[in-house]
Design a protein around this motif. Structure first.
Motif, mmCIF file in Angstrom:
data_model
loop_
_atom_site.group_PDB
_atom_site.id
_atom_site.type_symbol
_atom_site.label_atom_id
_atom_site.label_comp_id
_atom_site.label_asym_id
_atom_site.label_seq_id
_atom_site.Cartn_x
_atom_site.Cartn_y
_atom_site.Cartn_z
ATOM 1 N N ALA A 6 3.144 -7.277 6.020
ATOM 2 C CA ALA A 6 3.426 -5.856 6.152
ATOM 3 C C ALA A 6 4.799 -5.529 5.573
ATOM 4 O O ALA A 6 5.611 -6.400 5.282
ATOM 5 C CB ALA A 6 3.351 -5.451 7.621
ATOM 6 N N ASP A 7 5.051 -4.225 5.432
ATOM 7 C CA ASP A 7 6.348 -3.725 4.984
ATOM 8 C C ASP A 7 6.684 -4.147 3.567
ATOM 9 O O ASP A 7 7.843 -4.422 3.242
ATOM 10 C CB ASP A 7 7.464 -4.173 5.933
ATOM 11 C CG ASP A 7 7.237 -3.665 7.353
ATOM 12 O OD1 ASP A 7 6.742 -2.531 7.485
ATOM 13 O OD2 ASP A 7 7.543 -4.401 8.293
ATOM 14 N N GLU A 30 -4.124 -3.356 3.203
ATOM 15 C CA GLU A 30 -3.308 -4.518 3.566
ATOM 16 C C GLU A 30 -1.936 -4.100 4.069
ATOM 17 O O GLU A 30 -1.010 -4.913 4.135
ATOM 18 C CB GLU A 30 -3.155 -5.439 2.347
ATOM 19 C CG GLU A 30 -4.460 -6.022 1.838
ATOM 20 C CD GLU A 30 -5.130 -6.928 2.847
ATOM 21 O OE1 GLU A 30 -4.413 -7.505 3.680
ATOM 22 O OE2 GLU A 30 -6.363 -7.060 2.785
ATOM 23 N N GLU A 31 -1.785 -2.821 4.420
ATOM 24 C CA GLU A 31 -0.574 -2.264 5.034
ATOM 25 C C GLU A 31 0.616 -2.250 4.080
ATOM 26 O O GLU A 31 1.765 -2.309 4.512
ATOM 27 C CB GLU A 31 -0.235 -3.004 6.341
ATOM 28 C CG GLU A 31 -1.326 -2.864 7.386
ATOM 29 C CD GLU A 31 -0.935 -3.459 8.724
ATOM 30 O OE1 GLU A 31 0.120 -4.108 8.807
ATOM 31 O OE2 GLU A 31 -1.678 -3.259 9.692
ATOM 32 N N THR A 33 3.061 -0.192 1.547
ATOM 33 C CA THR A 33 3.450 1.128 1.097
ATOM 34 C C THR A 33 3.144 1.159 -0.394
ATOM 35 O O THR A 33 3.548 0.262 -1.131
ATOM 36 C CB THR A 33 4.952 1.382 1.321
ATOM 37 O OG1 THR A 33 5.201 1.450 2.729
ATOM 38 C CG2 THR A 33 5.397 2.679 0.667
ATOM 39 N N PHE A 56 -6.210 6.615 5.505
ATOM 40 C CA PHE A 56 -4.955 5.918 5.227
ATOM 41 C C PHE A 56 -3.773 6.804 5.589
ATOM 42 O O PHE A 56 -3.807 8.024 5.458
ATOM 43 C CB PHE A 56 -4.889 5.502 3.758
ATOM 44 C CG PHE A 56 -5.904 4.456 3.381
ATOM 45 C CD1 PHE A 56 -5.830 3.178 3.924
ATOM 46 C CD2 PHE A 56 -6.938 4.750 2.514
ATOM 47 C CE1 PHE A 56 -6.766 2.211 3.589
ATOM 48 C CE2 PHE A 56 -7.880 3.790 2.165
ATOM 49 C CZ PHE A 56 -7.794 2.521 2.711
ATOM 50 N N ASP A 57 -2.716 6.156 6.036
ATOM 51 C CA ASP A 57 -1.522 6.851 6.504
ATOM 52 C C ASP A 57 -0.798 7.522 5.334
ATOM 53 O O ASP A 57 -0.339 6.836 4.415
ATOM 54 C CB ASP A 57 -0.589 5.834 7.178
ATOM 55 C CG ASP A 57 0.658 6.464 7.770
ATOM 56 O OD1 ASP A 57 0.855 7.687 7.617
ATOM 57 O OD2 ASP A 57 1.444 5.713 8.382
ATOM 58 N N ARG A 60 2.588 6.243 4.052
ATOM 59 C CA ARG A 60 2.680 5.017 3.267
ATOM 60 C C ARG A 60 2.202 5.228 1.830
ATOM 61 O O ARG A 60 1.955 4.263 1.093
ATOM 62 C CB ARG A 60 1.878 3.890 3.930
ATOM 63 C CG ARG A 60 2.511 3.403 5.218
ATOM 64 C CD ARG A 60 1.969 2.058 5.652
ATOM 65 N NE ARG A 60 0.560 2.119 6.038
ATOM 66 C CZ ARG A 60 -0.425 1.586 5.337
ATOM 67 N NH1 ARG A 60 -0.180 0.960 4.203
ATOM 68 N NH2 ARG A 60 -1.672 1.692 5.747
#
Length: 273
Positions: A6-7, A30-31, A33, A56-57, A60
Motif C-alpha cells: 500500500a501507499d 492493489e491500493e 494511488t 474506487f476511492d 486515490r
C-alpha cells in the motif's frame, strides 16, 4: 498480487481507455494511488467517473493533462506531477498513436509519431527522475511492440522527410522506446529498474482498423501489471514478450554505441541537453 504494498504511487500515461484504463483499474485494486494521464479534460473526467462508479476511492485518483504532440505540455505536466507527488514508484509509458497516412510535423518540429510515442515519454521520464529516485526502488515500464524489430533509426532524417510511411514511422518510434529502456538501465537513477514489453495484439481503439484477431485489452493489462512491482525481479533494461519472457530485441537495442547516441540526441531534441 505479490510485490505490491500500500501507499505507492503509479503514473500511467494514456489512461483513459484500452490497456491504460485497465491498468489503472488493476493498480487501484492493489491500493495504489494512481495518477491518470489524459490528453483532454473531457476524456479524463469520463475515465475518473467510470472508476468512481466501480467503487474506487476518488482520493486515490489524480488526473493530469497533456497533449504529447506538444512537448511544452509534457514538461508542464511532469513539473505538476513532481510537485504533487514527492515519490513515484511506478511509471508506465503507455500513451501512443498509430500514426497517420501522411507525414505530420508537430509544432516542436518533430515527426508526430516519433514525438508522441518516444520523445514525449523520454522527456516525461527524465523530468521525473527525482520522484523516481525518491522511491528508492522504482520501476519504469515502456509499452513497446514486436514491430520494433522491423524499425530503423534514420539518424540523418529522424523526421522522415525523405521517406515516410505510417508503418515505418511507428516501428521507428517503438524501436527508440525499446532502446531508451536499455539506456535507463545504465543512466537511470539509483534504485530504478526498467523493462519494455510487447503486450500482444489487443482489441483496443488503437487497433480498431487492424481487422485481425486480438485479445481483450484486460489481458494485455494483466501482462503489463505483472512487470510493475518494483520488488518483482526483472532483467533490467530487457524487452519482454507477451508471455513475460525476456525476448531478443532488435539489434540496435543491444548496440551500446547506438543507445548512447539516441540518448544524446533525445536530450537535444527535448531541450534537456
Amino acid at each position: 498480487m505479490p510485490g505490491f504494498v500500500a501507499d505507492r504511487t503509479a503514473l500511467i500515461t494514456g489512461a483513459t481507455g484500452g490497456v491504460g484504463f485497465e491498468m489503472a483499474r488493476r493498480l487501484l485494486a492493489e491500493e495504489f494511488t494512481v495518477v491518470l494521464h489524459a490528453r483532454s479534460g473531457r476524456r479524463g473526467e469520463e475515465a475518473l467517473e467510470l472508476l468512481v462508479k466501480e467503487g474506487f476511492d476518488p482520493l486515490r485518483m489524480h488526473l493530469v493533462l497533456a497533449d504529447f504532440a506538444r512537448l511544452g505540455e509534457v514538461a508542464t505536466m511532469a513539473a505538476r506531477v513532481a510537485r504533487a507527488h514527492r515519490r513515484i514508484d511506478v511509471l508506465v509509458n503507455n500513451a501512443a498513436i498509430a500514426g497517420t497516412d501522411e507525414r505530420v510535423l508537430t509544432e516542436d518540429g518533430h515527426e508526430q509519431t516519433f514525438q508522441v510515442n518516444y520523445l514525449a515519454p523520454y522527456l516525461l521520464t527524465r523530468m521525473l527522475e527525482g520522484a523516481l529516485a525518491e522511491a528508492r526502488r522504482s520501476r519504469v515500464v515502456n509499452l513497446s511492440s514486436a514491430l520494433h524489430r522491423t524499425g530503423r533509426i534514420d539518424w540523418a532524417d529522424l523526421t522522415r522527410e525523405r521517406r515516410y510511411s505510417r508503418g515505418a514511422a511507428y516501428a521507428q518510434s517503438k524501436l527508440a522506446l525499446t532502446m531508451f529502456t536499455r539506456a535507463l538501465a545504465e543512466f537511470g537513477p539509483d534504485g530504478l529498474t526498467a523493462a519494455s514489453v510487447h503486450p500482444g495484439v489487443l482489441d483496443t481503439p488503437f487497433l480498431a482498423s487492424c481487422g485481425c484477431h486480438a485479445r481483450p485489452a484486460g489481458e494485455g493489462a494483466d501482462t503489463v501489471v505483472r512487470l510493475c512491482p518494483p520488488d518483482h525481479a526483472i532483467v533490467n533494461g530487457a524487452y519482454y514478450d507477451e508471455h513475460l519472457v525476456p525476448a531478443g530485441p532488435a539489434a540496435p537495442v543491444n548496440d551500446r554505441k547506438a543507445v548512447h547516441q539516441l540518448w544524446r540526441i533525445s536530450e537535444r531534441l527535448t531541450g534537456l541537453g
